[in-house]
Design a protein around this motif. Structure first.
Motif, PDB file in Angstrom:
ATOM      1  N   ARG A 198      36.195  33.113  40.621  1.00  0.00           N
ATOM      2  CA  ARG A 198      35.028  32.623  39.865  1.00  0.00           C
ATOM      3  C   ARG A 198      35.326  31.324  39.134  1.00  0.00           C
ATOM      4  N   ARG A 199      36.577  31.118  38.672  1.00  0.00           N
ATOM      5  CA  ARG A 199      36.873  29.950  37.835  1.00  0.00           C
ATOM      6  C   ARG A 199      37.303  28.740  38.671  1.00  0.00           C
ATOM      7  N   ARG A 200      36.336  27.843  38.918  1.00  0.00           N
ATOM      8  CA  ARG A 200      36.590  26.668  39.757  1.00  0.00           C
ATOM      9  C   ARG A 200      37.737  25.821  39.217  1.00  0.00           C
ATOM     10  N   TYR A 237      32.878  32.255  43.994  1.00  0.00           N
ATOM     11  CA  TYR A 237      31.930  33.355  44.139  1.00  0.00           C
ATOM     12  C   TYR A 237      32.362  34.498  43.246  1.00  0.00           C
ATOM     13  N   ASP A 238      31.366  35.230  42.746  1.00  0.00           N
ATOM     14  CA  ASP A 238      31.652  36.466  42.028  1.00  0.00           C
ATOM     15  C   ASP A 238      31.651  37.594  43.065  1.00  0.00           C
ATOM     16  N   LEU A 239      32.828  38.092  43.386  1.00  0.00           N
ATOM     17  CA  LEU A 239      32.950  39.071  44.474  1.00  0.00           C
ATOM     18  C   LEU A 239      32.481  40.469  44.073  1.00  0.00           C
ATOM     19  N   SER A 240      32.033  40.616  42.814  1.00  0.00           N
ATOM     20  CA  SER A 240      31.437  41.909  42.442  1.00  0.00           C
ATOM     21  C   SER A 240      29.991  42.002  42.941  1.00  0.00           C
ATOM     22  N   VAL A 241      29.491  40.877  43.491  1.00  0.00           N
ATOM     23  CA  VAL A 241      28.116  40.849  44.010  1.00  0.00           C
ATOM     24  C   VAL A 241      28.195  40.834  45.544  1.00  0.00           C
ATOM     25  N   ALA A 296      39.025  55.232  36.684  1.00  0.00           N
ATOM     26  CA  ALA A 296      38.265  54.583  37.762  1.00  0.00           C
ATOM     27  C   ALA A 296      39.111  53.507  38.440  1.00  0.00           C
ATOM     28  N   TYR A 297      39.921  52.767  37.661  1.00  0.00           N
ATOM     29  CA  TYR A 297      40.783  51.739  38.263  1.00  0.00           C
ATOM     30  C   TYR A 297      41.753  52.380  39.257  1.00  0.00           C
ATOM     31  N   TYR A 298      42.413  53.460  38.832  1.00  0.00           N
ATOM     32  CA  TYR A 298      43.363  54.131  39.721  1.00  0.00           C
ATOM     33  C   TYR A 298      42.650  54.593  41.000  1.00  0.00           C
ATOM     34  N   CYS A 324      51.559  47.523  46.807  1.00  0.00           N
ATOM     35  CA  CYS A 324      51.422  48.500  45.708  1.00  0.00           C
ATOM     36  C   CYS A 324      52.409  48.202  44.586  1.00  0.00           C
ATOM     37  N   PRO A 325      52.169  47.155  43.814  1.00  0.00           N
ATOM     38  CA  PRO A 325      53.115  46.872  42.722  1.00  0.00           C
ATOM     39  C   PRO A 325      52.844  47.739  41.497  1.00  0.00           C
ATOM     40  N   GLY A 326      53.883  47.903  40.668  1.00  0.00           N
ATOM     41  CA  GLY A 326      53.700  48.431  39.313  1.00  0.00           C
ATOM     42  C   GLY A 326      53.303  47.261  38.434  1.00  0.00           C
ATOM     43  N   THR A 370      50.906  38.963  34.638  1.00  0.00           N
ATOM     44  CA  THR A 370      49.794  38.093  35.058  1.00  0.00           C
ATOM     45  C   THR A 370      48.749  38.157  33.940  1.00  0.00           C
ATOM     46  N   GLU A 371      47.501  37.799  34.286  1.00  0.00           N
ATOM     47  CA  GLU A 371      46.431  37.947  33.293  1.00  0.00           C
ATOM     48  C   GLU A 371      45.824  39.358  33.305  1.00  0.00           C
ATOM     49  N   PHE A 372      46.366  40.214  34.176  1.00  0.00           N
ATOM     50  CA  PHE A 372      45.795  41.549  34.356  1.00  0.00           C
ATOM     51  C   PHE A 372      45.684  42.322  33.036  1.00  0.00           C
ATOM     52  N   ARG A 412      45.654  41.279  29.948  1.00  0.00           N
ATOM     53  CA  ARG A 412      44.681  40.702  29.006  1.00  0.00           C
ATOM     54  C   ARG A 412      43.256  41.091  29.423  1.00  0.00           C
ATOM     55  N   VAL A 413      42.982  40.975  30.733  1.00  0.00           N
ATOM     56  CA  VAL A 413      41.632  41.296  31.235  1.00  0.00           C
ATOM     57  C   VAL A 413      41.327  42.784  31.023  1.00  0.00           C
ATOM     58  N   ALA A 414      42.324  43.645  31.290  1.00  0.00           N
ATOM     59  CA  ALA A 414      42.103  45.089  31.153  1.00  0.00           C
ATOM     60  C   ALA A 414      42.259  45.559  29.703  1.00  0.00           C
TER      61      ALA A 414
HETATM   62  N1  NAP Z   1      49.325  42.680  37.207  1.00  0.00           N
HETATM   63  C1  NAP Z   1      49.563  43.937  37.487  1.00  0.00           C
HETATM   64  O1  NAP Z   1      50.249  44.640  36.731  1.00  0.00           O
HETATM   65  C2  NAP Z   1      49.053  44.545  38.774  1.00  0.00           C
HETATM   66  C3  NAP Z   1      49.666  45.717  39.229  1.00  0.00           C
HETATM   67  C4  NAP Z   1      49.206  46.292  40.404  1.00  0.00           C
HETATM   68  C5  NAP Z   1      48.174  45.708  41.102  1.00  0.00           C
HETATM   69  N2  NAP Z   1      47.589  44.569  40.629  1.00  0.00           N
HETATM   70  C6  NAP Z   1      46.477  44.006  41.407  1.00  0.00           C
HETATM   71  O2  NAP Z   1      46.816  42.688  41.775  1.00  0.00           O
HETATM   72  C7  NAP Z   1      45.631  41.946  42.012  1.00  0.00           C
HETATM   73  C8  NAP Z   1      45.763  40.596  41.333  1.00  0.00           C
HETATM   74  O3  NAP Z   1      45.796  40.797  39.943  1.00  0.00           O
HETATM   75  P1  NAP Z   1      46.738  39.958  38.955  1.00  0.00           P
HETATM   76  O4  NAP Z   1      47.692  40.905  38.375  1.00  0.00           O
HETATM   77  O5  NAP Z   1      47.215  38.742  39.612  1.00  0.00           O
HETATM   78  O6  NAP Z   1      45.675  39.671  37.795  1.00  0.00           O
HETATM   79  P2  NAP Z   1      44.966  38.320  37.307  1.00  0.00           P
HETATM   80  O7  NAP Z   1      45.998  37.331  36.901  1.00  0.00           O
HETATM   81  O8  NAP Z   1      43.971  38.764  36.302  1.00  0.00           O
HETATM   82  O9  NAP Z   1      44.224  37.784  38.613  1.00  0.00           O
HETATM   83  C9  NAP Z   1      43.053  38.407  39.116  1.00  0.00           C
HETATM   84  C10 NAP Z   1      42.377  37.465  40.079  1.00  0.00           C
HETATM   85  O10 NAP Z   1      41.211  38.117  40.603  1.00  0.00           O
HETATM   86  C11 NAP Z   1      40.091  37.251  40.441  1.00  0.00           C
HETATM   87  N3  NAP Z   1      38.868  38.024  40.234  1.00  0.00           N
HETATM   88  C12 NAP Z   1      38.677  39.040  39.364  1.00  0.00           C
HETATM   89  N4  NAP Z   1      37.398  39.455  39.419  1.00  0.00           N
HETATM   90  C13 NAP Z   1      36.781  38.674  40.345  1.00  0.00           C
HETATM   91  C14 NAP Z   1      35.446  38.612  40.837  1.00  0.00           C
HETATM   92  N5  NAP Z   1      34.478  39.426  40.386  1.00  0.00           N
HETATM   93  N6  NAP Z   1      35.140  37.674  41.775  1.00  0.00           N
HETATM   94  C15 NAP Z   1      36.105  36.827  42.228  1.00  0.00           C
HETATM   95  N7  NAP Z   1      37.382  36.856  41.815  1.00  0.00           N
HETATM   96  C16 NAP Z   1      37.715  37.764  40.867  1.00  0.00           C
HETATM   97  C17 NAP Z   1      40.424  36.401  39.207  1.00  0.00           C
HETATM   98  O11 NAP Z   1      39.733  35.158  39.270  1.00  0.00           O
HETATM   99  P3  NAP Z   1      38.506  34.704  38.326  1.00  0.00           P
HETATM  100  O12 NAP Z   1      38.683  35.400  36.998  1.00  0.00           O
HETATM  101  O13 NAP Z   1      38.668  33.215  38.266  1.00  0.00           O
HETATM  102  O14 NAP Z   1      37.314  35.131  39.083  1.00  0.00           O
HETATM  103  C18 NAP Z   1      41.918  36.174  39.409  1.00  0.00           C
HETATM  104  O15 NAP Z   1      42.138  35.092  40.268  1.00  0.00           O
HETATM  105  C19 NAP Z   1      44.482  42.808  41.501  1.00  0.00           C
HETATM  106  O16 NAP Z   1      43.838  43.418  42.594  1.00  0.00           O
HETATM  107  C20 NAP Z   1      45.177  43.846  40.635  1.00  0.00           C
HETATM  108  O17 NAP Z   1      44.453  45.052  40.556  1.00  0.00           O
HETATM  109  C21 NAP Z   1      48.013  43.973  39.486  1.00  0.00           C
END
Ligand code: NAP
Length: 247
Positions: free
Chosen positions: A32-34, A51-55, A141-143, A173-175, A179-181, A183-185
């Motif tokens: 989503r973030r150009r 694109y917002d891939l939730s749509v 739900a995430y799991y 399948c990472p633990g 990343t930003e994961f 913060r987002v969660a």
């Molecule tokens: N970090 C962990 O601990 C971890 C562990 C296991 C699995 N994972 C999985 O690894 C994958 C990548 O996550 P990450 O850890 O790299 O987290 P991240 O840094 O938050 O990256 C997530 C990416 O997904 C994109 N995204 C999220 N919602 C979106 C949407 N609706 N439409 C389009 N793009 C979207 C974000 O881009 P925009 O915000 O710019 O749209 C971002 O580029 C995810 O599937 C996550 O579930 C992560």
């Protein structure tokens, strides 16, 4: 050579984009973030889509834009978590996550595998999580979304194998990964997160070797092995406390 990566604006997806570009792959990136995608400035030709891939309509529109491109690698990486009690989390937030983590991955897997089967080659990597192996109270739900991605990919793997297809499907399948994961969660990981670049490198190396289930790090491999000997109710009891600490 060309690769598509969803969710390439940060974390694992961004690091995979850097690695593949250094290997000479042209890239098609979506998030989503150009501005975050534009900041990447990679050495090979890069096409950016926002694109917002939730749509679901946006997912189909994205695929329409790229379907006539030559594609060798497709990585379904975009995803996120919604933390909290199932009874407190908003349904709208959860449905947004389900649409991104499950529906978009399902649609893109279906469409890209049609193309890969026609050309009888191609690497598909679906990013699940070690969450796929366990029930996840407080991230229930995430799991469950990640279990879907894991099981879907394994089922497809077996069908392709029986067709003697040269198309490769893998599931990552990472633990915890830094990343930003989190913060987002809105969580604090209970384990030290792996380095995102290391995870991306490991995942791509294994994907190109056609490994089906890719688990980075010794701890998560060990966890998966031993979890099969623990009764599910006991596992749930323990996991609840592990997850609660993430708040
Ligand atoms: N970090 C962990 O601990 C971890 C562990 C296991 C699995 N994972 C999985 O690894 C994958 C990548 O996550 P990450 O850890 O790299 O987290 P991240 O840094 O938050 O990256 C997530 C990416 O997904 C994109 N995204 C999220 N919602 C979106 C949407 N609706 N439409 C389009 N793009 C979207 C974000 O881009 P925009 O915000 O710019 O749209 C971002 O580029 C995810 O599937 C996550 O579930 C992560």
């Amino acid at each position: 050579m060309q690769a598509v990566i969803t969710g390439a604006s940060s974390g694992i997806g961004r690091d995979m984009a850097k690695i593949l570009s250094e290997k000479g792959y042209d890239l098609i990136l979506v998030a989503r973030r150009r501005e975050r995608l534009e900041e990447l400035k990679l050495p090979t030709k890069t096409k950016i889509f926002c694109y917002d891939l939730s749509v679901s309509e946006a997912v189909f529109e994205f695929y329409r834009q790229i379907e006539n491109e030559p594609i060798d690698v497709f990585i379904n990486n975009a995803g996120y978590g919604v933390f909290g009690s199932f009874f407190d989390n908003s349904l709208e937030d959860e449905l947004g996550m389900l649409s991104t983590n499950v529906t978009a991955v399902h649609i893109l897997t279906k469409l890209i595998l049609e193309k890969f089967q026609q050309q009888n080659r191609g690497y598909l990597l679906n990013v699940a999580s070690s969450a796929a192996f366990y029930p996840g109270p407080m991230l229930a739900a995430y799991y469950a979304t990640k279990a879907y991605v894991y099981r879907l990919t394994l089922g497809i793997y077996e069908e392709l194998r029986r067709k003697k297809s040269k198309v490769s499907v893998s599931v990552l399948c990472p633990g915890p990964v830094k990343t930003e994961f989190d913060r987002v969660a809105n969580v604090n990981f209970s384990l030290k997160g792996l380095n995102s670049m290391d995870v991306a490198e490991y995942a791509l190396k294994k994907m190109f070797r056609k490994k089906t289930v890719i688990i980075p790090g010794f701890t998560m491999k060990l966890g998966k092995f031993f979890s099969r000997f623990i009764p599910e109710k006991l596992l749930l009891f323990i996991l609840y406390y592990v997850q609660k600490k993430k708040a």
